[in-house]
Scaffold this motif. Sequence first.
Motif, short mmCIF file in Angstrom:
data_model
loop_
_atom_site.label_atom_id
_atom_site.label_comp_id
_atom_site.label_asym_id
_atom_site.label_seq_id
_atom_site.Cartn_x
_atom_site.Cartn_y
_atom_site.Cartn_z
N VAL A 48 0.82 -1.21 0.00
CA VAL A 48 0.00 0.00 0.00
C VAL A 48 0.86 1.26 0.00
O VAL A 48 0.60 2.20 -0.76
CB VAL A 48 -0.97 -0.01 1.20
N ILE A 49 1.88 1.30 0.85
CA ILE A 49 2.67 2.54 0.95
C ILE A 49 3.63 2.70 -0.22
O ILE A 49 4.29 3.74 -0.35
CB ILE A 49 3.41 2.65 2.30
N GLU A 50 3.70 1.70 -1.09
CA GLU A 50 4.43 1.89 -2.33
C GLU A 50 3.66 2.85 -3.23
O GLU A 50 4.25 3.61 -4.01
CB GLU A 50 4.62 0.54 -3.03
N LYS A 51 2.32 2.85 -3.10
CA LYS A 51 1.47 3.72 -3.94
C LYS A 51 0.97 4.96 -3.19
O LYS A 51 0.71 5.99 -3.81
CB LYS A 51 0.26 2.92 -4.43
N TYR A 52 0.82 4.83 -1.87
CA TYR A 52 0.24 5.92 -1.07
C TYR A 52 1.16 6.28 0.09
O TYR A 52 1.89 5.44 0.60
CB TYR A 52 -1.13 5.51 -0.53
N SER B 177 -5.75 10.24 0.77
CA SER B 177 -4.52 10.89 0.33
C SER B 177 -4.78 12.34 -0.04
O SER B 177 -4.01 13.24 0.31
CB SER B 177 -3.95 10.13 -0.88
N ASN B 178 -5.89 12.59 -0.74
CA ASN B 178 -6.23 13.95 -1.14
C ASN B 178 -6.58 14.81 0.07
O ASN B 178 -6.25 16.01 0.13
CB ASN B 178 -7.39 13.93 -2.13
N LYS C 224 2.93 14.44 -3.74
CA LYS C 224 2.92 14.70 -5.17
C LYS C 224 3.65 13.60 -5.94
O LYS C 224 3.20 13.16 -7.01
CB LYS C 224 3.55 16.07 -5.46
N ASP C 225 4.75 13.14 -5.39
CA ASP C 225 5.50 12.04 -6.03
C ASP C 225 4.64 10.78 -6.12
O ASP C 225 4.63 10.08 -7.15
CB ASP C 225 6.78 11.74 -5.25
N LYS C 226 3.93 10.46 -5.03
CA LYS C 226 3.06 9.28 -5.04
C LYS C 226 1.93 9.45 -6.05
O LYS C 226 1.55 8.48 -6.74
CB LYS C 226 2.47 9.05 -3.64
N ALA C 227 1.37 10.66 -6.15
CA ALA C 227 0.28 10.92 -7.10
C ALA C 227 0.77 10.73 -8.54
O ALA C 227 0.05 10.17 -9.38
CB ALA C 227 -0.25 12.34 -6.91
#
Length: 521
Positions: A288-292, A321-322, A455-458
């Motif tokens: 999960v924290i790889e994406k968020y 996240s938003n 921002k990097d994750k987004a």
Amino acid sequence: MERKEAPDLVLYNSMTKQKEVFKPLVPGKVGMYVCGVTPYDFSHIGHARAYVTFDILHRYLKHLGYDVKYVRNFTDIDDKIIRRANESGEDPLSLSDRFAQEFTADMALLQCLPPTDEPRVSTHIEHILKLIDEIIENGCGYTLDGDVYFSVDNFPNYGCLSGRKLDDNRAGGGGRVSIDTRKKNPADFALWKAAKPGEPKWKSKWGSGRPGWHIECSAMSACYLGNSFDIHGGGKDLIFPHHENELAQSRAACSESNVNCWMHNGFVNRDNEKMSKSLQNFFTIRDVIEKYHPLALRLFLMDTHYRSDVNFSDKLLEISSNTLFYIYQTLHDCEVAMLPFEEDELSGQAPEKIQQLIEKFHVSFLASMSDDLHTKTVLNNLSDPLKAINNNLTDFNKLLHGKKKLQKQQQKKQEEQKEQLRNALCALKKEVNDVLSILGLMSCSACSEVLRQLKDKALERAGLTEENVIDIINERALARKNKEYAKSDQLRADLLAKGIALMDEPSGTIWRPREEQPDNN
């Protein structure tokens, strides 16, 4: 304005099946034991749900002024560990130690405070052997060729936590081990297991072997917190058999053994089915924290009351996240506006209207948290001080950047307005920061760094680089210049569908993750 004290803390007790006013056994001190992981693999977000829940309780108890002794164990000897170690050709204790370290790293990323003590089964064998001895002496244990079992028939109150009758009970430790037909009652469970070839083993009066699953927590909780302590926690899947058996063992060994309050968190579900390793339907925390951002996962987990199940979905994580971005962008904007004045001392207080808003939010925060940790209500209400910060920032920036020449009297009035707005912004920001800290949502990194990480994750989720976004911004600017408004709108909509929002500012177009304010629904 004088701050009101928090109302009495009320917690749901799984034993009595009702909410009760929490009264520690020793005034001012709290002993809390939470069942830890069996470290044979990376931990999944069901584990994260439990440890974020009890981290929030830990933090709130500390906020209320309690001296908290928080104990969370590692089950580093277990059938699952031995099975995995045999498959990989690794020493079982080495394997469990490696994954225990990975778990600790995950907890740090989720900003869970470290427990006071983190005992391991392998280093508490003496305590376990002593407890088994006491159980046998009191007539609730028996031996079978080097194995030792707990006799549920000899413990009259068996089932008092789960409410299950003996006829309903599953044998085999909740599916962890095979059923032993030699037992007096199929529901009897292992206290000590006779050594098998290739397994870790320790000497005992019944022969070499290793502990059963449940006995470890009875022994370690008593070792660190005494026979009676305040809070025992874990996921609701542990109510039976683990906590039921643990309770029986502890009371069979010591009749005065008691847990003041049993607490259990709900599941994380996937497609309305419990997420677990045994069902092979889980996501690890690392997945999960790889994406968020880790704090987005933490916020997602606490946006549902801890006793309720929560359904996992990318859409809900995206919303969390938003929301996190909105919170940190607001705080960052406030910091930037205040930066030129950070060395100036504040004079006076925030305007009365702002003080009232802060006090209303603070009272609501204490009431929600003291009512069995209603974090979702706190997150919903957080929108009020955040909106107030943004509204005051708008007014403050207008005054700062106004170019109109003013007369001396008007200048004085404007300076007074600036001072009032500064006082308001500082008071609002402090309140938000304090609450985020208690919830474990205040990063140790600067707001600007958290925003960059978000921002990097987004970008990663969108499958884009920042250069891609800038190219689209330039393409859109050209389309607008050429009055190709349909194309301009489509470019913006395409990015928004991927989670990237374009914002047209006086200085030019900027981008950020799609921003959503916390709603009150």
